[in-house]
Design an enzyme around this catalytic site. Structure first.
Site, PDB file in Angstrom:
ATOM      1  N   THR A 210       0.922  -1.138   0.000  1.00  0.00           N
ATOM      2  CA  THR A 210       0.000   0.000   0.000  1.00  0.00           C
ATOM      3  C   THR A 210       0.948   1.170   0.000  1.00  0.00           C
ATOM      4  O   THR A 210       2.154   0.982   0.181  1.00  0.00           O
ATOM      5  CB  THR A 210      -0.838  -0.062   1.290  1.00  0.00           C
ATOM      6  OG1 THR A 210      -1.728  -1.151   1.177  1.00  0.00           O
ATOM      7  CG2 THR A 210      -1.627   1.205   1.565  1.00  0.00           C
TER       8      THR A 210
ATOM      9  N   ASN B 227      -4.125  -3.265  -2.642  1.00  0.00           N
ATOM     10  CA  ASN B 227      -4.111  -4.331  -1.635  1.00  0.00           C
ATOM     11  C   ASN B 227      -2.773  -5.065  -1.690  1.00  0.00           C
ATOM     12  O   ASN B 227      -1.797  -4.580  -1.154  1.00  0.00           O
ATOM     13  CB  ASN B 227      -5.309  -5.272  -1.756  1.00  0.00           C
ATOM     14  CG  ASN B 227      -5.472  -6.084  -0.471  1.00  0.00           C
ATOM     15  OD1 ASN B 227      -5.041  -5.627   0.592  1.00  0.00           O
ATOM     16  ND2 ASN B 227      -6.055  -7.266  -0.538  1.00  0.00           N
TER      17      ASN B 227
HETATM   18  O1  DON Z   1      -7.125  -1.711   3.417  1.00  0.00           O
HETATM   19  C1  DON Z   1      -6.352  -2.479   3.953  1.00  0.00           C
HETATM   20  O2  DON Z   1      -6.243  -2.623   5.154  1.00  0.00           O
HETATM   21  C2  DON Z   1      -5.421  -3.293   3.085  1.00  0.00           C
HETATM   22  N1  DON Z   1      -5.998  -3.455   1.765  1.00  0.00           N
HETATM   23  C3  DON Z   1      -4.114  -2.601   3.025  1.00  0.00           C
HETATM   24  C4  DON Z   1      -3.120  -3.377   2.247  1.00  0.00           C
HETATM   25  C5  DON Z   1      -1.764  -2.997   2.602  1.00  0.00           C
HETATM   26  O3  DON Z   1      -1.517  -2.136   3.397  1.00  0.00           O
HETATM   27  C6  DON Z   1      -0.719  -3.756   1.963  1.00  0.00           C
HETATM   28  N2  DON Z   1       0.528  -3.144   2.289  1.00  0.00           N
HETATM   29  N3  DON Z   1       1.543  -3.010   2.506  1.00  0.00           N
END
Ligand code: DON
Length: 561
Positions: free
Chosen positions: A370, A390
């Site tokens: 993310t 994601n």
């Molecule tokens: O919204 C969420 O919590 C996840 N889709 C976030 C994904 C994420 O942070 C991946 N990262 N490093």
């Protein structure tokens, strides 16, 4: 040290004091705007927009599109996210541009006739994508708080995609890590592979199709939801038996929400409301620690790590049950953040024995990605934005002819009660799939105020570790008075209730502390792992300037206006 012989000399002294303080580099300071992001090129794009007289919102749009080109594992056009905005003349706003479930998806979407879960279908392939919200979210930021023309903000990203840029170490590592996923789709392979190998450090990454899509979007965000770009995405998805439809795209709506706001010690924390669990879990952790003398325990001490771990377990246990998209289910935030409830949860914590049987309160792994950026302009407008596909590179599928990677955000829903998602989170009924519903998130863009003054703006990637990364960085700054770079760089740890394992970073705990924690019953994950990069801005009382930090864990940078 405090005797200034004149303003300049005083500043030099303060800065040099900061420079000699610790093992990390000094934060970037500037009397004007600052942009912190995971990509040095994108941060510079943002700073350039500020220099042209753009607002923080203008810069956020430009950085948002630039990251889709220069940090493609998470920067995106085909994903979604959240932005927290501080602007003069109004209370802070929260823009929810999270993806939604397609109309054809329901609670059984990933179950076969026998009720068995096909876990991979929510992570890879054309059925894993939610309806993207990024273009609509950035367009709303621009409409409400922007000043420069929309096209001016997209043009840097278009040029970067058209002419390419040189891949640095961080991007090379990220591409290499995901090469199997990227190789699996012909369209994706065409972009990220050259002569049979994934593009490496020092090579130029050119994305012609993406440049063409951005050129279409320059004419207006409608190109994504009703026009040529959206049509191309839907055509590819439908040809490959996905369910996302033109109607899903055209009916996508950004939601403006009230952020969560709570007093903590002498501060006020403003943070993400549902459909993110991030803000509520952060506030629950902080709330349980309200009366503890953390200063006396000391950063990194066994007492501190133990206590914080126990609060994480309790707050994440509540996360598993009580949260979901507020348009569809109730979220008992007031009850979960009630000081009496939190004091009771705190009183159940033993300082000598780790708990392993925590239940959600009775109310009265892999390398995911993310990305977060924080921007402040010289008029004080500040934006803390986290957005995502994601997993790293989402589904790994580029919709044919568009250069746009598709998200796999559907995996954030509860696909089956009791089964865990790609982050090992087991979630509850409130987060089951429904048409148009937003999956529960952990993204936690956050502000901290002292009185009326904003003094800290931050966020991070890392799935559920986001919440604990934000909590620890905030505590490092407010309780232990680290400068913002030290606060971001300091080693972290993470517990999410289930699995019942304490995760820490390589060399993040000294062996004596680890032994002391094991003696209290903490169970460690075998493998240490590095967490996500915090991108943060903080007011420095001594310098009387804003300072910025891009976490040393990634290759990001802070650019000054
Ligand atoms: O919204 C969420 O919590 C996840 N889709 C976030 C994904 C994420 O942070 C991946 N990262 N490093």
């Amino acid at each position: 040290m405090k005797k200034c012989l004149g303003l300049n000399l005083c500043l030099v002294w303060s800065l040099s004091a900061t420079l000699t303080l610790g093992a990390t580099r000094a934060p970037v300071t500037n009397a004007k705007g600052l942009v912190a992001s995971s990509s040095p090129i994108a941060s510079e794009v943002g700073a350039q927009i500020l220099r042209q007289g753009g607002t923080a919102a203008d810069a956020a749009v430009a950085v948002g599109f630039a990251l889709a080109v220069t940090w493609p594992s998470a920067g995106n056009i085909g994903g979604g996210g959240f932005a927290l905005i501080h602007a003069d003349g109004g209370p802070d706003r929260f823009i929810d541009y999270r993806e939604t479930a397609p109309a054809a998806a329901g609670p059984d979407f990933y179950l076969n006739a026998k009720g068995e879960l096909d876990a991979s279908a929510s992570r890879v392939g054309y059925r894993a994508s939610g309806v993207p919200g990024t273009v609509a979210g950035l367009a709303l930021l621009h409409k409400r708080w922007g000043k420069l023309p929309w096209k001016t903000l997209l043009e840097p990203a278009r040029k970067l995609a058209e002419s390419g840029f040189i891949v640095d170490q961080a991007l090379a590592e990220s591409l290499q890590h995901s090469q199997e996923l990227l190789e699996g789709n012909a369209e994706t392979r065409k972009i990220f592979f050259k002569k049979g190998h994934v593009i490496g450090r020092g090579e130029r990454l050119i994305q012609k199709d993406l440049a063409r899509s951005i050129a279409a979007l320059e004419r207006g965000p409608e190109a994504f939801y009703e026009g040529s770009v959206g049509k191309a995405i839907i055509a590819d998805i439908q040809k490959n038996r996905g369910v996302l439809s033109a109607k899903d795209l055209s009916s996508y709506k950004v939601v403006e929400r009230e952020p969560l706001r709570r007093k903590w010690r002498d501060f006020e924390v403003v943070t993400a409301p549902p459909p993110s669990s991030g803000g509520a879990v952060l506030l629950a952790i902080l709330g349980m620690l309200e009366k503890d003398n953390l200063e006396a325990m000391g950063s990194g001490s066994a007492d501190y790590v133990h206590l914080l771990t126990e609060t994480m377990k309790k707050a994440f246990a509540d996360r598993s049950t009580w949260f979901g998209d507020p348009t569809f289910v109730s979220n008992p935030i007031d009850k979960l953040l009630d000081p009496v409830y939190l004091a009771k949860r705190r009183s159940e914590i033993s300082m000598t024995a780790a708990a392993h049987d925590i239940k959600p309160g009775e109310l009265p792994g892999e390398k995911p990605d993310t990305t977060h950026f924080t921007i402040r302009d010289s008029h004080g407008m500040t934006i803390s934005n986290t957005y995502t596909l994601n997993g790293s590179y989402g589904t790994g599928i580029v919709a044919k002819g568009t250069g746009i990677l598709l998200n796999n955000e559907m995996d954030d829903f509860t696909s089956k009660i009791g089964a865990s998602n790609m982050f090992g989170l087991t979630q509850g009924k409130r987060n089951l799939i429904a048409p148009g519903k937003r999956p529960l998130s952990s993204m936690t863009p956050t502000f901290v105020y002292r009185g009326k003054d904003l003094i800290l703006a931050l966020g991070a990637p890392g799935g559920p570790t986001i919440i604990n990364s934000v909590a620890q960085t905030l505590l490092n700054r407010l309780v232990f008075h680290m400068d913002i770079q030290q606060a971001a760089d300091a080693p972290r740890f993470h517990h999410q209730w289930m699995p019942d394992k304490l995760l820490y970073e390589p060399f993040g705990l000294n062996p004596d502390t680890k032994k002391a924690l094991e003696a209290r019953g903490q169970i460690f994950r075998d493998e240490a792992r590095t967490f996500g990069d915090v991108e943060a801005l903080a007011w420095d009382d001594e310098l009387r300037l804003w300072t910025g930090a891009s976490d040393s864990r990634n290759g990001g940078a802070v650019a000054a206006e």
